[in-house]
Design an enzyme around this catalytic site. Sequence first.
Site, PDB file in Angstrom:
ATOM      1  N   ARG A  59       0.820  -1.224   0.000  1.00 25.39           N
ATOM      2  CA  ARG A  59       0.000   0.000   0.000  1.00 25.39           C
ATOM      3  C   ARG A  59       0.851   1.269   0.000  1.00 25.39           C
ATOM      4  O   ARG A  59       0.381   2.336  -0.407  1.00 25.39           O
ATOM      5  CB  ARG A  59      -0.985  -0.016   1.179  1.00 25.39           C
ATOM      6  CG  ARG A  59      -2.133  -1.000   0.982  1.00 25.39           C
ATOM      7  CD  ARG A  59      -3.088  -0.975   2.167  1.00 25.39           C
ATOM      8  NE  ARG A  59      -2.446  -1.426   3.392  1.00 25.39           N
ATOM      9  CZ  ARG A  59      -2.449  -2.687   3.816  1.00 25.39           C
ATOM     10  NH1 ARG A  59      -3.073  -3.612   3.133  1.00 25.39           N
ATOM     11  NH2 ARG A  59      -1.842  -3.023   4.928  1.00 25.39           N
ATOM     12  N   GLU A  96       5.819 -10.643  15.316  1.00 22.37           N
ATOM     13  CA  GLU A  96       5.331 -11.245  16.561  1.00 22.37           C
ATOM     14  C   GLU A  96       5.477 -12.770  16.488  1.00 22.37           C
ATOM     15  O   GLU A  96       5.934 -13.419  17.421  1.00 22.37           O
ATOM     16  CB  GLU A  96       3.874 -10.844  16.768  1.00 22.37           C
ATOM     17  CG  GLU A  96       3.399 -11.057  18.184  1.00 22.37           C
ATOM     18  CD  GLU A  96       1.951 -10.638  18.367  1.00 22.37           C
ATOM     19  OE1 GLU A  96       1.435 -10.839  19.457  1.00 22.37           O
ATOM     20  OE2 GLU A  96       1.335 -10.124  17.392  1.00 22.37           O
TER      21      GLU A  96
HETATM   22  P1  AMP Z   1       4.832  -2.653  11.309  1.00 19.10           P
HETATM   23  O1  AMP Z   1       6.053  -3.311  10.719  1.00 19.10           O
HETATM   24  O2  AMP Z   1       4.351  -3.354  12.563  1.00 19.10           O
HETATM   25  O3  AMP Z   1       5.040  -1.164  11.557  1.00 19.10           O
HETATM   26  O4  AMP Z   1       3.648  -2.837  10.270  1.00 19.10           O
HETATM   27  C1  AMP Z   1       3.619  -2.048   9.160  1.00 19.10           C
HETATM   28  C2  AMP Z   1       2.852  -2.631   8.001  1.00 19.10           C
HETATM   29  O5  AMP Z   1       1.827  -3.561   8.364  1.00 19.10           O
HETATM   30  C3  AMP Z   1       2.188  -1.464   7.309  1.00 19.10           C
HETATM   31  O6  AMP Z   1       2.839  -1.251   6.082  1.00 19.10           O
HETATM   32  C4  AMP Z   1       0.750  -1.850   7.151  1.00 19.10           C
HETATM   33  O7  AMP Z   1       0.495  -2.036   5.771  1.00 19.10           O
HETATM   34  C5  AMP Z   1       0.543  -3.147   7.905  1.00 19.10           C
HETATM   35  N1  AMP Z   1      -0.310  -2.986   9.106  1.00 19.10           N
HETATM   36  C6  AMP Z   1       0.056  -3.190  10.400  1.00 19.10           C
HETATM   37  N2  AMP Z   1      -0.949  -2.976  11.253  1.00 19.10           N
HETATM   38  C7  AMP Z   1      -2.017  -2.603  10.505  1.00 19.10           C
HETATM   39  C8  AMP Z   1      -3.377  -2.223  10.804  1.00 19.10           C
HETATM   40  N3  AMP Z   1      -3.855  -2.165  12.053  1.00 19.10           N
HETATM   41  N4  AMP Z   1      -4.170  -1.868   9.761  1.00 19.10           N
HETATM   42  C9  AMP Z   1      -3.707  -1.909   8.491  1.00 19.10           C
HETATM   43  N5  AMP Z   1      -2.455  -2.262   8.147  1.00 19.10           N
HETATM   44  C10 AMP Z   1      -1.602  -2.619   9.134  1.00 19.10           C
END
Ligand code: AMP
Length: 171
Positions: A59, A96
């Site tokens: 995205r 996780e």
């Molecule tokens: P992180 O590595 O935990 O910061 O996760 C980032 C990626 O996971 C982002 O690029 C989002 O596309 C996806 N993502 C994580 N949590 C969500 C959420 N609650 N809603 C939508 N996309 C999420």
Amino acid sequence: MHDFSQFIREIPDFPKAGIIFKDITPLLGNPTAFHKATDEFARRYKSEAIDAVVGIDARGFIFAAALAYRLGAAFVPIRKSGKLPFDKYEVTYDLEYGSDTVAIHRDAFPKGSKVLICDDLLATGGTLAASVNLIEKLEGNIVGIAILIELTELNGREQVPDYDIFSLIKY
Ligand code: AMP
């Protein structure tokens, strides 16, 4: 700043129990909101002479491509493992449960390029930290990080303390 949160739809327990998924498709589907969000990013970075906007799979590509066009910069994808066809750098990071790998082409941009990173959502910051790591391997000069949605409680920005993060919507 415009209130973009009205265009974000929250879907509980997607893709798995306990996650509240932030669905950006209502924002993308509204021409005014999509345009305004892209313009807010562009306004923030237009005087920075950005050479390349790096979008994070998948995205992140949407805003990164629009922003690259708007800023007259190149678009560079960071992709999940197994998708890039040419010589690449890869970084693996912990989730996780399990791990994930992101990759960038070695010739994505020249050393010292002024780079802007762009993604749709910052959660734990794992993906962002790995992406920063890839750009550092290419000796890119990271000018900023543009994020549509920041989940502040997860403190993702602490994963990249050396860089400035600009987010349009905070939860
Ligand atoms: P992180 O590595 O935990 O910061 O996760 C980032 C990626 O996971 C982002 O690029 C989002 O596309 C996806 N993502 C994580 N949590 C969500 C959420 N609650 N809603 C939508 N996309 C999420």
